[in-house]
Enzyme design. Structure first.
Site, PDB file in Angstrom:
ATOM      1  N   GLU A 191       0.888  -1.160   0.000  1.00 56.07           N
ATOM      2  CA  GLU A 191       0.000   0.000   0.000  1.00 56.07           C
ATOM      3  C   GLU A 191       0.927   1.212   0.000  1.00 56.07           C
ATOM      4  O   GLU A 191       1.843   1.274   0.823  1.00 56.07           O
ATOM      5  CB  GLU A 191      -0.837   0.019   1.278  1.00 56.07           C
ATOM      6  CG  GLU A 191      -1.821  -1.125   1.376  1.00 56.07           C
ATOM      7  CD  GLU A 191      -2.459  -1.181   2.764  1.00 56.07           C
ATOM      8  OE1 GLU A 191      -3.179  -0.233   3.125  1.00 56.07           O
ATOM      9  OE2 GLU A 191      -2.227  -2.166   3.478  1.00 56.07           O
ATOM     10  N   ARG A 242       5.153 -13.118   9.457  1.00 58.40           N
ATOM     11  CA  ARG A 242       5.822 -11.852   9.182  1.00 58.40           C
ATOM     12  C   ARG A 242       7.101 -11.767  10.002  1.00 58.40           C
ATOM     13  O   ARG A 242       7.272 -12.455  10.997  1.00 58.40           O
ATOM     14  CB  ARG A 242       4.900 -10.674   9.451  1.00 58.40           C
ATOM     15  CG  ARG A 242       4.527 -10.479  10.907  1.00 58.40           C
ATOM     16  CD  ARG A 242       3.346  -9.539  11.051  1.00 58.40           C
ATOM     17  NE  ARG A 242       3.659  -8.171  10.711  1.00 58.40           N
ATOM     18  CZ  ARG A 242       3.059  -7.485   9.735  1.00 58.40           C
ATOM     19  NH1 ARG A 242       2.132  -8.044   9.002  1.00 58.40           N
ATOM     20  NH2 ARG A 242       3.357  -6.240   9.512  1.00 58.40           N
ATOM     21  N   LYS A 259       3.775   0.507   9.949  1.00 61.77           N
ATOM     22  CA  LYS A 259       3.953   1.788   9.271  1.00 61.77           C
ATOM     23  C   LYS A 259       3.300   2.920  10.053  1.00 61.77           C
ATOM     24  O   LYS A 259       3.759   4.046  10.024  1.00 61.77           O
ATOM     25  CB  LYS A 259       3.393   1.723   7.850  1.00 61.77           C
ATOM     26  CG  LYS A 259       4.395   1.139   6.879  1.00 61.77           C
ATOM     27  CD  LYS A 259       3.866   1.154   5.481  1.00 61.77           C
ATOM     28  CE  LYS A 259       2.931  -0.002   5.267  1.00 61.77           C
ATOM     29  NZ  LYS A 259       2.441  -0.101   3.890  1.00 61.77           N
TER      30      LYS A 259
END
Ligand code: ATP
Ligand code: MG
Length: 572
Positions: free
Chosen positions: A39, A272, A282
């Site tokens: 994104e 992850r 983020k």
């Protein structure tokens, strides 16, 4: 060859995803097509590097291809500067999407048509509940949700309202399009999820064409399908969403909509990357930037690829790190020390050696003539003959590290002390005769003598000394700045903060030390931004790409020579 070199040279390690792809290929599947789908709402970090190495790596191993697709469904948080930085970072890491650059926004028209196909099939409806109400009526893990009072609108009414949502008749947030699935489903994601919301925000690609935007969930799987992605690899938190993505795909497939591919993508989840002393969300990285805790996304303390690059980490060391941590199904936390180890391994092979003194203490060699110099030819990298040699210039006045002298040395201190002898690397053995102090009692200079029989650092008479110090000539050196770094967070798990506090609770107030009056050997003065060197006994340093001005170099310490992260824990 030691085990580290073995890892560097070996073929990629196999993981469970290889097994899945091999089985699919045996069953006659076509070429492997993967994608990396960021994104564009922040810079890439070391966690993304894991996903990039995995997706581009698999495509390469199976002679397939990997797309770069921006999942740009949330215009209020997106920005073209992020798009450019993401492209730059992927290229820097060593990967290439060639012509396969896509944007989810390319599919906005298609998604709109497909949403209408779902409405026509009675599988989506326009809902007037405000967003808070939608989430309140979703139920919990133990209780079913409640159906929206708008759930049973007629197909015609839904088509009409959806069209009018698109043409801008209704205010932001006043209506949504929801999939009509099952408010009692044990998968929360299947409880009539939102597919479109009304949002008057200019999109960085589609401008003001749309005032309704598809949700990430409604977009992601369809984008993969449209691009012919065979294996949609994502992190574990999307495991539950798989039920929804599959529902969308199978429903659309059964309705016979047109896509770029006949075959549905297969979603595979992996764990992850989490790193000790590091945050990777983020949202939090943005907070650190916006609250001024760091100096931008590329601050050398940030775990972003831009920050790591500025700090001096090489793409090879990051790829090696991603290879070593492997790919698994269970979440875990990797030690930051491993990332640093990979940097040392790589820089040890490629960085030329230089001498620099970070906290200089002047020495005058009283028996060395003022107009004399010695030139010593030394190797630039003892592990790499091809790096060649350079001349070190020795003169009457030199600098050593303040810490390398003690007036009252503790036991087991073998460096310089009054009456003691040490070797100056590749130059001479010297003896300290006197420490000169200023009026406050601070030592400002040492008066020493060289042993003339030790030219090149070896005593002709076979005298032994216990320490070898780095040094620079006062006259044949330049001044420079060095920045030393510690992790941004003191605790291994930065998210472990007391109730009522936030992440900044664990912030390390000592994460950067700026040393402005360093001395570097003359040879180093022409170093270019981005170049890495080993400062002998001090660590690897990279010339900063932002703060250097002609005549004033700034060096970022990438890593120390040995693992000493324990220093951080001790400081707590
Ligand atoms: P964040 O949680 O940091 O905001 P994100 O997952 O929202 O990250 P995206 O831009 O959606 O960020 O990430 C793009 C891809 O990178 C996704 O496929 C995601 O699964 C993967 N990714 C993100 N963070 C990690 C991580 N820590 N380890 C491995 N892969 C990751
Ligand atoms: Mg995401």
């Amino acid at each position: 060859m030691n085990s580290d070199e073995l890892i560097l040279k070996n073929e990629p390690k196999r993981n469970f995803i290889h097994e899945i792809i091999d089985r699919d290929k045996e069953a006659g599947a076509s070429a492997v097509v993967t994608r990396f789908p960021p994104e564009p709402n922040g810079y890439l970090h070391i966690g993304h590097a894991k996903s990039i190495c995995l997706n581009f790596g698999l495509a390469k191993e199976y002679s397939g291809r990997c797309h770069l697709r921006f999942d740009d469904t949330n215009p209020s948080k997106e920005n073209t500067k992020y798009i450019e930085s993401i492209k730059e970072d992927i290229k820097w890491l060593g990967f290439d999407w060639s012509e396969h650059l896509y944007f989810a926004s390319n599919y906005f028209d298609k998604l709109y048509e497909w949403a209408k196909a779902l409405i026509r099939a009675g599988k989506a409806y326009v809902c007037d509940l405000p967003p808070e109400e939608v989430s309140k009526t979703r139920g919990t893990l133990t209780e079913p949700g409640t159906e929206s009072p708008y759930r049973n609108r007629s197909i015609d009414e839904n088509l009409d309202l959806f069209e009018r949502m698109k043409s801008g008749e209704f205010p932001d947030g006043s209506k949504t399009l929801r999939a009509k699935i099952d408010m009692k489903s044990s998968f929360m994601v299947l409880r009539d999820p939102v597919m479109y919301r009304i949002l008057r925000v200019t999109h960085h690609r589609t401008g003001d064409k749309w005032c309704i935007y598809p949700t990430y969930d409604w977009t992601h799987g369809q984008s993969d399908w449209n691009e012919g992605i065979t294996h949609s690899i994502c992190t574990l938190e999307f495991e539950n969403n798989r039920a929804l993505y599959d529902w969308f795909l199978r429903t659309l497939e059964s309705l016979g909509v047109e896509t770029g591919s006949k075959r549905l993508p297969k979603q595979i989840e992996f764990a992850r990357l989490n790193l000790t002393h590091t945050v990777m969300s983020k949202r939090w990285l943005l907070e650190l930037v916006e609250r001024g805790v760091v100096d931008g996304w590329d601050d050398p303390r940030m775990p972003t690829l831009a920050g790591l690059r500025r700090r001096g980490f090489t793409p090879e060391s990051i790829r090696d790190f991603c290879e070593r941590i492997g790919v698994a199904k269970t979440n875990s936390i990797v030690e930051l020390a491993l990332l640093e180890h990979c940097a040392r391994q790589d820089l040890n092979r490629r960085a030329e050696r230089r001498m620099a003194v970070l906290k200089p203490l002047k020495i005058t060699l009283t028996n060395y003539p003022e107009d004399k110099i010695d030139k010593f030819e030394v190797k630039n990298n003892p592990d790499d003959e091809s790096a060649g040699t350079r001349n070190l210039i020795f003169s009457r006045e030199i600098f050593i590290e303040e810490d390398d002298f003690r007036e009252n040395p503790p036991k087991h201190f073998f460096r310089l002390m009054p009456g003691g002898e040490v070797r100056l690397k590749d130059a001479y053995i010297i003896k300290c005769n006197e420490a000169v102090k200023d009026s406050s009692g601070k030592i400002v200079e040492l008066l020493c003598t060289v042993d003339p029989d030790s030219r090149g650092g070896q005593s002709a008479s076979g005298k032994k000394v216990k320490s070898t110090l780095h040094w620079v000539s006062a006259k044949y050196s330049e001044s420079a700045e060095a920045r030393l770094y510690n992790p941004l967070f003191l605790t291994p798990n930065p998210y472990d903060f007391p109730k009522g506090q936030d992440l900044l609770f664990n912030l390390n107030s000592d994460s950067m030390e700026i040393l402005k009056d360093c001395r570097i050997e003359k040879e180093l003065a022409s170093a270019k931004p981005g170049e890495s060197y080993q400062f002998m006994r001090l660590g690897y340093f990279c010339v900063d790409s932002r703060n250097c001005v002609p005549g004033h170099l700034v060096f970022n310490q990438t890593v120390t020579l040995k693992d000493d992260l324990a220093r951080v824990e001790k400081k707590k």
